[in-house]
Design a protein around this motif. Structure first.
Motif, PDB file in Angstrom:
ATOM      1  N   ALA A 104       0.816  -1.219   0.000  1.00 46.44           N
ATOM      2  CA  ALA A 104       0.000   0.000   0.000  1.00 46.44           C
ATOM      3  C   ALA A 104       0.847   1.266   0.000  1.00 46.44           C
ATOM      4  CB  ALA A 104      -0.933  -0.007   1.215  1.00 46.44           C
ATOM      5  N   VAL A 105       2.061   1.155   0.544  1.00 43.91           N
ATOM      6  CA  VAL A 105       2.898   2.351   0.700  1.00 43.91           C
ATOM      7  C   VAL A 105       4.063   2.375  -0.296  1.00 43.91           C
ATOM      8  CG1 VAL A 105       2.264   2.894   3.067  1.00 43.91           C
ATOM      9  CG2 VAL A 105       4.043   1.186   2.645  1.00 43.91           C
ATOM     10  N   ARG A 106       3.829   1.838  -1.485  1.00 43.96           N
ATOM     11  CA  ARG A 106       4.751   2.033  -2.613  1.00 43.96           C
ATOM     12  C   ARG A 106       4.005   2.820  -3.688  1.00 43.96           C
ATOM     13  NH1 ARG A 106       9.624  -0.931  -2.541  1.00 43.96           N
ATOM     14  NH2 ARG A 106       9.558  -2.774  -1.178  1.00 43.96           N
ATOM     15  N   PRO A 107       3.908   4.131  -3.519  1.00 39.84           N
ATOM     16  CA  PRO A 107       3.067   4.928  -4.417  1.00 39.84           C
ATOM     17  C   PRO A 107       3.723   5.316  -5.742  1.00 39.84           C
ATOM     18  CG  PRO A 107       4.023   6.339  -2.746  1.00 39.84           C
ATOM     19  CD  PRO A 107       4.460   4.939  -2.412  1.00 39.84           C
ATOM     20  N   PHE A 108       4.995   4.979  -5.944  1.00 38.78           N
ATOM     21  CA  PHE A 108       5.699   5.441  -7.137  1.00 38.78           C
ATOM     22  C   PHE A 108       5.889   4.364  -8.199  1.00 38.78           C
ATOM     23  CE2 PHE A 108       7.243   8.335  -3.732  1.00 38.78           C
ATOM     24  CZ  PHE A 108       6.626   9.481  -4.221  1.00 38.78           C
ATOM     25  N   ILE A 109       5.157   3.268  -8.078  1.00 38.42           N
ATOM     26  CA  ILE A 109       5.206   2.248  -9.104  1.00 38.42           C
ATOM     27  C   ILE A 109       4.721   2.850 -10.421  1.00 38.42           C
ATOM     28  CG2 ILE A 109       2.889   1.400  -8.462  1.00 38.42           C
ATOM     29  CD1 ILE A 109       5.828  -0.666  -9.883  1.00 38.42           C
ATOM     30  N   THR A 110       5.391   2.531 -11.514  1.00 35.81           N
ATOM     31  CA  THR A 110       5.033   3.118 -12.801  1.00 35.81           C
ATOM     32  C   THR A 110       4.115   2.192 -13.594  1.00 35.81           C
ATOM     33  OG1 THR A 110       6.934   2.142 -13.941  1.00 35.81           O
ATOM     34  CG2 THR A 110       7.256   4.317 -12.899  1.00 35.81           C
ATOM     35  N   GLN A 111       3.408   2.787 -14.551  1.00 37.37           N
ATOM     36  CA  GLN A 111       2.561   1.994 -15.441  1.00 37.37           C
ATOM     37  C   GLN A 111       3.400   1.006 -16.252  1.00 37.37           C
ATOM     38  OE1 GLN A 111      -1.263   2.846 -16.252  1.00 37.37           O
ATOM     39  NE2 GLN A 111      -0.716   2.933 -14.091  1.00 37.37           N
TER      40      GLN A 111
END
Length: 227
Positions: A104-111
């Motif tokens: 939940a707290v890895r908000p910078f994953i890219t498309q």
């Protein structure tokens, strides 16, 4: 091909040192959990997202997700005591062919990374996002004595998302019910079943926000991406 996502979000985040659980802390005025969910909700290959939370936070999380108009694809369910329990319970509400698990707290994953994980899991059955270790790593005894220095070229720092063939992940979690200690990630359970787990190379900006200084790193990543 149907793809679903499980977001374990029942953690308390003691290392953050705040009364507010870390997934609800804000980056640029938006909760970290929402930043993370947006990454998956906007991906064309994702059909459904399950968020697993503490029972006393179920209403709060559902209202937050609705306020940001993500409830068309996202459901909130009660998780378990451990992350492992949250994933196992979430599988009961997710019936897709392939399952992605993401912090939940890895908000910078890219498309691009999500797409890569999805395409690789179709042919390999189990994949994890990871980056090569930058630092030398020491294995240390309980007495604080260095016992060995593993070859850094063989070491990778594991991230999420991790993706699996659904039946592999279900079977792994069922087998793990009697495990003495909770697993630190889902890949560990799948590995113990004898299935090969493959690496998909990620990037170093896909940080997990765990301690206060990570919020400063988060701001730096946002500024870097804007440039």
């Amino acid at each position: 091909m149907s793809v679903g996502v499980i977001i374990p979000a029942a953690g308390t985040g003691r290392r953050m040192g705040t009364d507010l659980h870390k997934q609800y802390l804000s980056i640029e005025g938006t909760p970290i959990l929402i930043h993370t969910l947006r990454r998956f909700a906007s991906h064309p290959e994702i059909q459904k997202i399950i968020v697993a939370v503490h029972a006393h936070e179920q209403t709060r999380a559902a209202e937050l997700i609705s306020a940001y108009q993500l409830d068309h694809i996202t459901e909130v369910h009660i998780g378990g005591t451990e992350r492992q329990d949250s994933v196992r319970l979430s599988l009961m509400h997710l019936h897709t062919e392939w399952v992605i698990v993401h912090d939940a707290v890895r908000p910078f994953i890219t498309q691009e990374a999500i797409t890569s994980v999805i395409s690789n899991v179709q042919t390999r059955g189990a994949v994890i996002l990871a980056v090569p270790m930058k630092d030398t790593v020491k294995q240390v005894t309980a007495d604080g004595i260095v016992s060995c220095t593993p070859d850094r070229k063989e070491l990778w720092s594991v991230q999420t998302p991790q993706a699996f063939k659904r039946e592999w992940l279900e079977e792994a979690h069922e087998q793990a019910l009697n495990r003495a200690r909770p697993a630190t990630d889902d890949a560990m359970l799948v590995e113990e079943m004898g299935h090969p787990v493959y690496i998909v190379e990620g990037d170093y900006t896909n940080i997990k926000i765990t301690t206060p200084e990570d919020l400063y790193y988060a701001d730096a990543i946002i500024q870097m991406r804007r440039k």
